[in-house]
Scaffold this active site. Sequence first.
Site, PDB file in Angstrom:
ATOM      1  N   MET A  60       6.679 -23.995  49.819  1.00  0.00           N
ATOM      2  CA  MET A  60       7.319 -23.403  48.632  1.00  0.00           C
ATOM      3  C   MET A  60       6.701 -23.876  47.334  1.00  0.00           C
ATOM      4  O   MET A  60       6.812 -23.209  46.310  1.00  0.00           O
ATOM      5  CB  MET A  60       8.835 -23.649  48.630  1.00  0.00           C
ATOM      6  N   GLY A  64       4.330 -21.746  44.963  1.00  0.00           N
ATOM      7  CA  GLY A  64       4.812 -20.809  43.959  1.00  0.00           C
ATOM      8  C   GLY A  64       5.996 -21.309  43.152  1.00  0.00           C
ATOM      9  O   GLY A  64       6.436 -20.646  42.225  1.00  0.00           O
ATOM     10  N   HIS A  65       6.539 -22.465  43.471  1.00  0.00           N
ATOM     11  CA  HIS A  65       7.765 -22.955  42.807  1.00  0.00           C
ATOM     12  C   HIS A  65       7.617 -24.408  42.382  1.00  0.00           C
ATOM     13  O   HIS A  65       8.184 -25.288  43.022  1.00  0.00           O
ATOM     14  CB  HIS A  65       8.948 -22.823  43.760  1.00  0.00           C
ATOM     15  N   PHE A  66       7.024 -24.763  41.447  1.00  0.00           N
ATOM     16  CA  PHE A  66       6.110 -24.086  40.536  1.00  0.00           C
ATOM     17  C   PHE A  66       4.802 -24.839  40.617  1.00  0.00           C
ATOM     18  O   PHE A  66       4.840 -26.074  40.639  1.00  0.00           O
ATOM     19  CB  PHE A  66       6.662 -24.106  39.111  1.00  0.00           C
ATOM     20  N   ILE A  79       9.061 -28.078  41.901  1.00  0.00           N
ATOM     21  CA  ILE A  79      10.485 -28.381  41.994  1.00  0.00           C
ATOM     22  C   ILE A  79      10.999 -27.749  43.285  1.00  0.00           C
ATOM     23  O   ILE A  79      10.771 -26.566  43.537  1.00  0.00           O
ATOM     24  CB  ILE A  79      11.263 -27.816  40.788  1.00  0.00           C
TER      25      ILE A  79
END
EC number: 4.2.1.59
Length: 151
Positions: free
Chosen positions: A50, A53-55, A60
Amino acid sequence: MKITESGFDIQGVLDLLPHRYPFLLIDRVIETNSKDSLHAIKNVTFNEPMFNGHFPAKPIFPGVLLLEAIAQACGLLGFKITESKKNANDLYLFAGIDNARFKRQVIPGDTVDFFVTFEKERRGIWKFTGRAEVDGDVACTAEIICARREV
């Protein structure tokens, strides 16, 4: 004083939950009280998918995945309470969530402690309370509703 049982490692988690990488969000169960509570952990690493893309510039751990991890811990507790084993057709399904609150960010390098407590069961619907903590600071709290069903 409540009598507690020792926890179990990832193999015990895999024996009870149907989730697998990348969606298995519990690494270990630290302690259970087979009547009403469970303490589990997740070690958050930068290698988690994750974070692509986050972030990318400031990774986070998504709050919705903290809620999913709490729900997975609730499923583990449900299996412990009923002293049953997972079978291919038996699942705890996420049926609802109430009063979710996010208090702090979770980032790579954190170990998240999940504490869940069984509140009540009626007609196959189970209610739990849960919280996620990092270093003793609350990251997230929620009430989780699950339904144990054969699928």
